[in-house]
Structures are given as C-alpha cells and as structure tokens.
Scaffold this active site. Structure first.
Site, PDB file in Angstrom:
ATOM      1  N   GLN A  16      15.361 -45.736  -3.573  1.00 40.82           N
ATOM      2  CA  GLN A  16      16.480 -45.119  -2.873  1.00 40.82           C
ATOM      3  C   GLN A  16      16.972 -45.919  -1.675  1.00 40.82           C
ATOM      4  OE1 GLN A  16      14.303 -41.082  -3.065  1.00 40.82           O
ATOM      5  NE2 GLN A  16      16.462 -40.513  -2.990  1.00 40.82           N
ATOM      6  N   ARG A  73       6.683 -41.839   5.945  1.00 40.27           N
ATOM      7  CA  ARG A  73       6.314 -41.812   4.539  1.00 40.27           C
ATOM      8  C   ARG A  73       7.233 -42.742   3.760  1.00 40.27           C
ATOM      9  NH1 ARG A  73       7.335 -37.278  -0.058  1.00 40.27           N
ATOM     10  NH2 ARG A  73       6.228 -38.399  -1.717  1.00 40.27           N
ATOM     11  N   HIS A 118       7.184 -43.017  -7.004  1.00 32.12           N
ATOM     12  CA  HIS A 118       8.277 -42.118  -6.667  1.00 32.12           C
ATOM     13  C   HIS A 118       9.414 -42.362  -7.660  1.00 32.12           C
ATOM     14  CE1 HIS A 118      10.087 -39.661  -3.202  1.00 32.12           C
ATOM     15  NE2 HIS A 118      10.975 -39.644  -4.180  1.00 32.12           N
ATOM     16  N   ASN A 162       4.854 -38.602  -6.762  1.00 29.03           N
ATOM     17  CA  ASN A 162       5.784 -37.671  -6.130  1.00 29.03           C
ATOM     18  C   ASN A 162       6.461 -36.787  -7.176  1.00 29.03           C
ATOM     19  OD1 ASN A 162       7.511 -36.871  -3.667  1.00 29.03           O
ATOM     20  ND2 ASN A 162       9.054 -37.387  -5.205  1.00 29.03           N
ATOM     21  N   GLU A 163       6.367 -35.483  -6.972  1.00 30.18           N
ATOM     22  CA  GLU A 163       7.091 -34.488  -7.763  1.00 30.18           C
ATOM     23  C   GLU A 163       6.980 -34.714  -9.277  1.00 30.18           C
ATOM     24  OE1 GLU A 163      11.089 -34.211  -6.293  1.00 30.18           O
ATOM     25  OE2 GLU A 163      10.451 -33.310  -4.392  1.00 30.18           O
ATOM     26  N   ASN A 305       6.662 -30.528  -1.078  1.00 31.73           N
ATOM     27  CA  ASN A 305       8.082 -30.804  -0.883  1.00 31.73           C
ATOM     28  C   ASN A 305       8.845 -29.492  -1.049  1.00 31.73           C
ATOM     29  OD1 ASN A 305       7.254 -33.459  -0.793  1.00 31.73           O
ATOM     30  ND2 ASN A 305       8.365 -34.116  -2.609  1.00 31.73           N
ATOM     31  N   TYR A 307      12.574 -27.431  -0.358  1.00 30.97           N
ATOM     32  CA  TYR A 307      13.985 -27.522   0.002  1.00 30.97           C
ATOM     33  C   TYR A 307      14.690 -26.179   0.047  1.00 30.97           C
ATOM     34  CZ  TYR A 307      13.870 -32.608  -0.280  1.00 30.97           C
ATOM     35  OH  TYR A 307      13.591 -33.923  -0.038  1.00 30.97           O
ATOM     36  N   GLU A 373       8.275 -33.385   2.301  1.00 33.54           N
ATOM     37  CA  GLU A 373       9.734 -33.502   2.275  1.00 33.54           C
ATOM     38  C   GLU A 373      10.347 -32.155   2.635  1.00 33.54           C
ATOM     39  OE1 GLU A 373      11.636 -35.073  -1.216  1.00 33.54           O
ATOM     40  OE2 GLU A 373      10.091 -36.604  -1.507  1.00 33.54           O
ATOM     41  N   TRP A 417      13.268 -35.165   5.182  1.00 33.00           N
ATOM     42  CA  TRP A 417      13.967 -35.999   4.193  1.00 33.00           C
ATOM     43  C   TRP A 417      15.438 -36.026   4.587  1.00 33.00           C
ATOM     44  CZ3 TRP A 417      12.393 -39.226   0.488  1.00 33.00           C
ATOM     45  CH2 TRP A 417      13.398 -39.810  -0.294  1.00 33.00           C
ATOM     46  N   GLU A 424      20.769 -40.971  -3.780  1.00 37.63           N
ATOM     47  CA  GLU A 424      20.169 -39.685  -4.137  1.00 37.63           C
ATOM     48  C   GLU A 424      20.224 -39.439  -5.650  1.00 37.63           C
ATOM     49  OE1 GLU A 424      18.417 -37.483  -2.660  1.00 37.63           O
ATOM     50  OE2 GLU A 424      18.448 -38.313  -0.637  1.00 37.63           O
ATOM     51  N   TRP A 425      19.577 -40.380  -6.374  1.00 38.22           N
ATOM     52  CA  TRP A 425      19.395 -40.248  -7.803  1.00 38.22           C
ATOM     53  C   TRP A 425      20.718 -39.999  -8.540  1.00 38.22           C
ATOM     54  CZ3 TRP A 425      15.238 -42.719  -7.900  1.00 38.22           C
ATOM     55  CH2 TRP A 425      14.222 -42.492  -6.970  1.00 38.22           C
TER      56      TRP A 425
END
Length: 494
Positions: A16, A73, A118, A162-163, A305, A307, A373, A417, A424-425
């Site tokens: 990213q 991180r 990630h 990650n995730e 994480n 959100y 995050e 984050w 962002e993907w």
C-alpha cells in the site's frame, strides 16, 4: 487511564505504501498481477509507485516522529525479500531496506511491530496454487524463520498474517481482492485453514528456536466488526448474530484461544447447508491434523483490527447454493442513526469497539489485546481540516480508555490506520485513511499532516483538561516529557 507503557502507533502495509514494485530485484506479488490485469481497481490504479516509501522512507520517519509515536506497525514484502517466495533466492537489497527501516525506528525510540504477510503473496507461489495448496504452510514457516533470524534481534512484536478472513473471502470467494478467485463455498475455507496452519507452524518455530534469545511475542491479526441482534428480543436474530460472530471473529480466534478447532456453530451451519444441497462428501470446513503443530495457544496476544459495527437479523428467505453467505444464513444491516464515513461500508461506531473488547475479554480468556488497526476514511474533495476524523479518534480512544478502566480489558496498544493516505486495495487512491495526506500527483509525494494527525498526537497523551492520561505517571503536575523532535519537525514535510 492508560498505562505508561501503552503502545501508541500507526500502521501501514508494504504494497500500500512502498511502490518500487520492480526495484532492486523485487519479485512480483499477486497484487502486482491483479492490478496490472485491469478492470480490478478503481480508476485502473496500481500500487506500482503509491507513496514511494521504498525511496522516501525518511519522509515516513519524519511523519512518525511528528506524531510522537511509540510504535509503528509495518509489513514486509515477502516478494521483496524472497522474489520467488522461497529462501533459495534471497534479495539482499530487500534485506538492507528493512534493516534500515527497523534501525531508524529504534534510533528514534520507536518500536516496530512487523507483519510478515499483508495480502501480498509472491506471484511465483500463486502460480503453484498459493494459499489453496497445503504445502504453502511449510513454505510460509520457512519465510517466517528467515525473518525471525534476520530481524528478530530488534523486532519484539510480530504479526504472522493480517486479516486471514479478508484474504480468504475477498480474494477467493468474492474475487474482489487478489488473486481474484471466485470459488464460492469451498476455497475460502481451505485458504483460511492453510493460513491458520501456516501461522501455527511459524509460532511454534519462533517459540522453540527464537523466543529463548529474542524474547518477542507473535500473533495473528484478526478483523471483526461488533455484531448485535437487530431485535434484541428475537431469538432468531440472536442466533443469527451468534452465527455471524462464528463465521468472522470465531473462525480464527476460536482455534487460537478456545478449543484448537473451529466454532461448532460454524461447522454445523456449513454441514447443514451441504446436506440441503446433496453435498455428501466430507465437510467443506477442513479439520486440523493431529500430526501437525497444534493451533491452540499460538497467539501471545490478541491482535484486533476494528473498523465498524453491524446489526444482524435472520434471513427471511432460505436461499440455496454453495456460498459462505448462504452458509451463514444471516443478514447484516446498518443502524440508520450511525453516520457513514467515506466508503459505504464504514459506519462510525466507536462504542462498538468497547463492546467488542469486552466480548473478547469474556470469550477468549482475558487475553492481552493490541488494537492493530482502527481508522476513518475520507472520499471526494480533499479536506485537510478533517474535524470528523479528529473527533472519531478522540471518541474511539475514550472508548478504549473505558474498556481498560471500567471493563478491565487488558489493552496494551492502539494503532491508527493509517500513517499515510495510501493504495486502499480495490478502492485505489479514492479512499484516504491517512493521518498525513500524500499528494500522489507530486513527484516527491509530499506528505502534509491532517488536522486529525495533529489531534491524534495530542489526544493519545492528554485528556480534555490537559492532564496526563498516563496511569502511573509522575504526579508532579507536569505533563509527560515531549521528545525534542516533536518540536522541530514541521507540520508539512516534503
């Protein structure tokens, strides 16, 4: 009150921010391939350059120092270190880059938290099946051991993956993330299983080979919304919310912290749907082998994480077909009273984080927790005076403080984050999460601090009265010492 050793951080990920997708011997990753195929990402954008942190690391460090962070991180690009994914070919330029990043952080009294994976699997491994292939677990273990051996003398906080939920579902069920596979109802479960196997192998390797001399801690970052029944008095909605938790948070936390296996609610729902479809083979949800290192107990802390939050209701129609959505048999909805920030999926619910932290404490045996995050998105016209995001961080940190002080949750750190606006993907650069704005049109990728960045630097240290929020801090009436660099680093860095 926050303990004095509380980790105040910000987070990023290699694909990213780094750019340099072909620089100095780096191999391609699945996200390089995914973006270059076209039609996958908003505006046909890619992470080829992004923030160009591979060449402009010192600018990132200036941002970190400007915020006065105690922790940062970052993730390592597997393909930058091992271009074909294996330790047979080591890219020394990649090793040198991450050595410099880690050494520079430590020289500024900033502790690194390093993520091994990630989302950016080396394409060479994807060519052989990627996370679908059982052998990927031992390959990941070799990569992890290489990183522990190379950087572990200085890195004390590790995240293996990650995730895994996002990697499995968005990348292999929905096809909207790399590698872009749409194989509903089967592959995501297999991928998640292999990720847990890989994590467990790496944890056991660290525990036996590196922990005695390095003394670090290793975990896996699990993403989860806070989920609650839409109608609290409805038995069907309550059951639906339990299923949603089982298919998200429980999918990965239950094996690590509770039983060493998947939640029975999850397996029962999958198997029941299979029977409806006449699928008479073995369960689509794999089982762990007794001949491999156990998964239970392979998390030294709970890396969360968070959100947003969702209300959950039972689905009115019994739909058939092989998919995770049908297996879950529940519908998630937004409370109309919640405000939405930027992207449509992100409702602003700071109190949901406190509730989730309490749930984790009660369900997973009161673990140490790092919030790895948490963030707020901005889309559309650029707003540097981003008061809403500043308020989000203030409100969220207050909820974390309540979770610690009133609920007794053992939270040890909070990572915003993100440090920078970045790729962002699937949303490309259209969604901005940074504490610093990055001008992607500028060749120097100028970083400029948002108001939220300024407020985060203050909110994490003081309460509204200006008093220290540090539990156990000296009581001479003076605020904690502000590092000299926080004064001399300008608001705008270029």
């Amino acid at each position: 009150m926050f303990p004095c050793d509380f980790a105040w951080g910000a987070a990023t990920a290699a694909y990213q921010i780094e750019g340099g997708w072909q620089a100095d011997g780096k191999g391609p990753s699945i996200w390089d391939t995914f973006c270059h195929e076209g039609g996958r990402v908003w505006g046909e954008q890619t992470g080829d350059v992004s923030c160009n942190s591979y060449e402009l690391w010192e600018k990132d460090l200036a941002c970190i120092r400007r915020l006065g962070l105690t922790h940062y991180r970052l993730s390592l690009s597997w393909a930058r270190l091992l271009p074909d994914g294996t330790t047979e070919h080591v890219n020394q330029k990649g090793v040198q880059y991450y050595n410099k990043v880690i050494d520079d952080l430590l020289a500024c009294d900033v502790s690194p938290m390093v993520t091994l994976y990630h989302f950016d699997l080396p394409q060479a491994l994807q060519n052989h099946g990627g996370w679908k292939v059982p052998a990927i677990a031992s390959i990941f273990d070799s990569y992890a051991c290489f990183c522990f051996q190379t950087f572990g003398d200085r890195v004390k906080l590790w995240i293996t993956i990650n995730e895994p939920y996002v990697c499995a579902k968005l990348g292999h069920e929905d096809g909207i993330h790399a590698p872009g596979l749409k194989e509903p109802g089967t592959t995501a479960y297999l991928v998640g299983h292999n990720m847990l196997r890989a994590h467990a192998m790496a944890w056991h390797s660290y525990d036996s080979l590196y922990r005695p001399t390095q003394g670090g801690a290793v975990s896996l970052a699990i993403n989860s919304d806070w989920l609650e029944p839409l109608h609290p008095d409805s038995a069907d909605d309550i059951a639906a919310s339990h299923r949603c938790f089982a298919f998200t948070l429980g999918w990965f936390a239950w094996p690590l912290f509770v039983t060493g296996d998947y939640p029975e609610t999850m397996r029962a729902a999958i198997d029941a749907q299979s029977r409806k479809l006449g699928y008479n083979c073995e369960s689509r949800l794999p089982t762990f082998s007794k001949h491999e290192p156990p998964v239970l107990g392979t998390a030294d802390f709970f890396a969360l994480n968070y959100y947003t939050s969702r209300k959950v209701k039972a689905r009115l129609e019994c739909r058939q077909g092989m998919s995770m959505k049908n297996d879950r048999d529940a519908e998630e909805v937004l409370d109309p009273e919640w405000s939405i920030c930027g992207v449509s999926w992100l409702a602003v619910v700071p109190c949901g984080l406190r509730r989730l932290l309490k749930y984790i404490k009660d369900t997973f045996h009161d673990p140490v927790v790092y919030i790895t995050e948490s963030g707020f998105s901005q889309v559309g016209p650029l707003v540097m005076e981003d008061a809403q995001r500043a308020d989000f961080y203030k409100d969220t940190i207050q909820e974390v403080e309540k979770a610690i002080g009133e609920d007794g949750v053992n939270v040890r750190g909070y990572f915003a984050w993100s440090l920078l606006d970045n790729f962002e993907w699937a949303d490309g650069f259209s969604s901005r999460f940074g504490l610093f704005h990055v001008d992607f049109a500028d060749t120097g990728k100028k970083r400029t601090i948002y108001r939220s960045g300024l407020e985060y630097a203050k909110t994490k240290v003081y309460d509204n009265s200006g008093q220290s929020k540090c539990r156990g801090h000296q009581t001479d009436g003076h605020p904690p010492r502000v590092p000299p660099f926080a004064v001399i680093i300008p608001v705008m860095t270029a």
